[in-house]
Each structure stands twice: as C-alpha cells, then as structure tokens.
Design an enzyme around this catalytic site. Structure first.
Site, PDB file in Angstrom:
ATOM      1  N   LYS A  63       0.686  -1.450  -0.262  1.00 13.07           N
ATOM      2  CA  LYS A  63       0.021  -0.084   0.111  1.00 13.07           C
ATOM      3  C   LYS A  63       0.848   1.047   0.412  1.00 13.07           C
ATOM      4  CE  LYS A  63      -4.206  -1.894   0.841  1.00 13.07           C
ATOM      5  NZ  LYS A  63      -3.885  -3.177   0.455  1.00 13.07           N
TER       6      LYS A  63
HETATM    7  C1  PLP Z   1      -9.872  -3.056  -1.700  1.00 10.55           C
HETATM    8  C2  PLP Z   1      -9.613  -3.482  -0.436  1.00 10.55           C
HETATM    9  N1  PLP Z   1     -10.412  -3.398   0.692  1.00 10.55           N
HETATM   10  C3  PLP Z   1      -9.740  -4.718   1.826  1.00 10.55           C
HETATM   11  C4  PLP Z   1      -8.392  -4.709   2.240  1.00 10.55           C
HETATM   12  C5  PLP Z   1      -8.348  -5.723   2.820  1.00 10.55           C
HETATM   13  O1  PLP Z   1      -6.823  -4.741   3.406  1.00 10.55           O
HETATM   14  P1  PLP Z   1      -6.096  -5.773   4.302  1.00 10.55           P
HETATM   15  O2  PLP Z   1      -5.511  -6.956   3.653  1.00 10.55           O
HETATM   16  O3  PLP Z   1      -5.172  -4.967   5.360  1.00 10.55           O
HETATM   17  O4  PLP Z   1      -7.458  -6.633   5.342  1.00 10.55           O
HETATM   18  C6  PLP Z   1      -7.560  -4.561   0.705  1.00 10.55           C
HETATM   19  C7  PLP Z   1      -6.208  -4.450   0.724  1.00 10.55           C
HETATM   20  O5  PLP Z   1      -5.270  -5.742   0.363  1.00 10.55           O
HETATM   21  C8  PLP Z   1      -8.123  -3.683  -0.216  1.00 10.55           C
HETATM   22  O6  PLP Z   1      -7.451  -3.394  -1.339  1.00 10.55           O
END
Ligand code: PLP
Length: 372
Positions: A183
């Site tokens: 990110k």
């Molecule tokens: C659009 C979206 N929503 C939710 C997430 C979930 O984040 P995490 O991987 O930190 O749980 C991500 C990340 O990969 C994402 O790209």
C-alpha cells in the site's frame, strides 16, 4: 532482469522510529497508536481515527458499528479485493452487487438506486486501484434513501475527489484504510477507521479491544469484541511513513507518469484512465488492460517467463468459488466487471521503480503482444 510486482519503501527514519519503540515499555497500546490515528484522521479531514490490525478488521468493525446484521443488505461492487464483500458476510448480511463503470472499474452510481430494497442499510463503494469512486453522487443517493456510506478506501490513501480526500467525512460516514506492504504507506499489517461520528469511533475502539469500555478496565467487557489492536511498532512505522506521505504519493505519480508516457506507444494495451473529477490520484497499483483480441493470459505468461511479475487484477468477487456456491452467481451476471477481470493485468509498481525497469517491462509487454 527481475522486476517485482511491489516493494516497500522503508527509510532510515522509518527504521529508527520502529527501533526506538523497542527501548520503551510500551509495545502495545502506547503513545504511537494515538499519534498515528491523529496523523491519518487529520490528513483526510476526519475527527477520529481508530487504528486496527488490518483493513479487513477496519471494514468488519464498521459493519458492526453501523448495526448491520442478519437479513440486511449492503450495496457494493464485485470488482474489488474480496475483503470489501466478506466483511458484510461476517455479520450474515448480504452483499448486493451492482456492476461497475468501464472506464474506472468503480461502482456505477446509475445502477445503485434500482438495487435498493427495504432491507438495504448501506452502500459500500471501493476506490479501486486508488481511484476514488463517484463519492458525491453515492453520498447523495444514500442521503435520499437514509443509507449509510462505508467507503473502502483501503487502496486510496492520498487520493482526492473534487478537492477532498478519500476517507473524508464529506463523502462517507466512515471509511477504512489498509497498510499492507504494497500500500501507499505500510505498517506491515494494519488498517484504520476514520469518521466524524463519535459513537462509531467509540464502538470501534471498544470492539478492537475485546469489547472493553472507555475506562479500559482490563477484565471488564461491555460488548462482543475482538483483538484487532495495532501494536506500537506498527503504529510507529505508520506514523513515520505518514510524515512523508506527500513525497510517497508524488513518487508514485512520477512512476505512473513514466509508465503512461512509455506504454501509450505499445499497441494492444490500454493504460489506466483517471476521471476528471479526481483532483489527485494516489496510485496504489498500475493496472493495464489488453484490447479485444489480445490473449491476456498469454501476455502474463510471457511477462512472468521474462522476470516481470504481474497479476490478473481483480478476479471478480461474484465468480469466486464460494460466492458462486453461496449465491448461485454465474458468468454473465456482471458483464462490465467480468470484462475488466478478463482483460486487466497489474504490472510492477512501487515508489522507486526505475526508468530502466519501466523500459524493460514495456519492452516485454510489446514483445508479448506482437508475438501473438
Ligand atoms: C479494496 C480493499 N479492501 C480491503 C482490503 C483489506 O485490507 P487488509 O489486507 O489489510 O486486510 C484491501 C487490501 O488488500 C483492499 O485492497
């Protein structure tokens, strides 16, 4: 040459910030947590930030905080990472998909109203690849129908829509960010809720910490909660990265501009387009599309054989095996999403991608398309 899909950008100062935490007695629930929360909330113009251990946790807590539960419906997009929809399933509510706009890959606001039913509680738009959804139009629809907007801004820290940041309370009642290593900023694993709503912030703070009340008394639990806490090492890293968020977004803009310039000369592919309403694009990934008649999978095979990492991005959520099994979805249900899913490739993208690497990726793409 080997070109990785992504690579974190950790500075000397970032490392010192993490190391310094190890010299304190606070490895969890210490002072960095609050400072990181204030930094992100302040950046997007929200009153409250609640840091958690992933973007998925942030979304889950928001679904719970808004009281969404069994039998409720949430309108969302099938062209996303699966967490934006799973967070609705966790609470036995139903994700109601509507198709996306072909240009941006974001939920098509024109299709939202016809998907609203008496059970609809919220709209959950996703800013795909960093590009804001049409957040003002979505908010207006939500206001007309008494719905909540939960913005999945996990990919869009730093992006702006009509002059306001993604995650801004001007658009969403609450938003979720994510800080996985690919990110814009990373905390290793991590996420954050931002909102102007004191009750939502209070509930999320409690639920991330085993349902403890504001007093924080250790063995007093007021509601069902989780251990979704972010530790101090992660918060310190996030805080250090937030200090250079402008530099990070600018570096990514520069890489995206180099790609756009070079790839617009490659036949058979389309570079990503940014809508005019997007006043600042904070690039999360760089996703190109192959044109009709070009075999996407063959292009990817060729890139991978030549050391260029890439991924199909996204594979539509409704076509994931357990969504098909649960809801009976099939090919043809969301044609625009499926077309994007079939034609998209995420190519290497990170802050420090060099001109040489971009040239190499472009050459391999050119070869992959022309040799078909
Ligand atoms: C659009 C979206 N929503 C939710 C997430 C979930 O984040 P995490 O991987 O930190 O749980 C991500 C990340 O990969 C994402 O790209």
């Amino acid at each position: 040459m080997e070109v990785p899909l992504s690579r974190p950008d950790i500075s000397w100062e970032d490392k010192q910030a993490v190391l310094a935490v190890l010299d304190t007695p606070f490895l969890a629930l210490g002072p960095h947590l609050q400072r990181f929360e204030e930094a992100v909330a302040g950046y997007v113009g929200a009153r409250f930030g609640v840091a958690v251990n992933s973007g998925t946790s942030a979304l889950h807590l928001l679904v719970r905080a808004f009281g969404i539960g069994e039998g409720d419906e949430v309108i969302t997009t099938p062209f996303s990472f699966i967490a934006s929809s799973n967070c609705i399933l966790y609470e036995r509510a139903r994700p109601v998909f509507v198709d996306v706009e072909a240009e941006t890959g974001n939920i098509d606001p024109d299709l939202i109203e016809s998907a609203i039913t008496p059970r609809t509680k919220a709209i959950l738009p996703v800013d795909a690849f960093g590009q804001p959804a049409r957040l003002d139009v979505i908010r207006a629809i939500a206001e007309r129908h008494g719905l909540v907007v939960i913005e999945d801004a996990c990919e869009s820290l730093g992006s702006e829509y009509k002059g306001k940041k993604c995650g801004s309370p001007a658009y969403a009642h609450a938003a979720a960010f994510a800080f996985y290593p690919n990110k814009q900023i990373t905390t290793g694993e991590g996420g954050m809720i931002v909102t102007d709503d004191p009750e939502v912030a209070r509930l999320c703070r409690s639920m991330r910490n085993q349902g403890r009340g504001e007093s924080g008394i250790w063995l007093s639990h007021e509601r069902l909660g989780y251990n979704y806490r972010m530790d101090e090492l992660s918060a310190a890293l996030g805080l250090a990265q937030m200090r250079r968020i402008e530099e990070i977004v600018a570096k990514r803009e520069r890489v995206a501009a180099m790609y756009a310039e070079r790839l617009s000369r490659v036949p058979g592919i389309r570079i990503p387009r940014v809508a005019p309403e997007v006043t600042r694009m904070s690039w999360f990934v760089y996703v190109i599309r192959v044109e009709d008649g070009v075999d996407r999978d063959a292009v990817m095979d060729y890139l991978i054989k030549n050391g260029v990492q890439c991924r199909p991005y996204f594979t539509p959520i409704h076509l994931q095996p357990f969504y098909r099994a649960l809801f009976g979805y099939k090919e043809g249900d969301f044609p625009v999403t499926e077309r994007l899913g079939r034609s998209s490739i995420a190519i290497p993208f990170h802050n420090n991608l060099t001109r040489e690497e971009i040239e190499y990726v472009a050459q391999k793409l050119e070869e992959a398309v022309t040799r078909q």
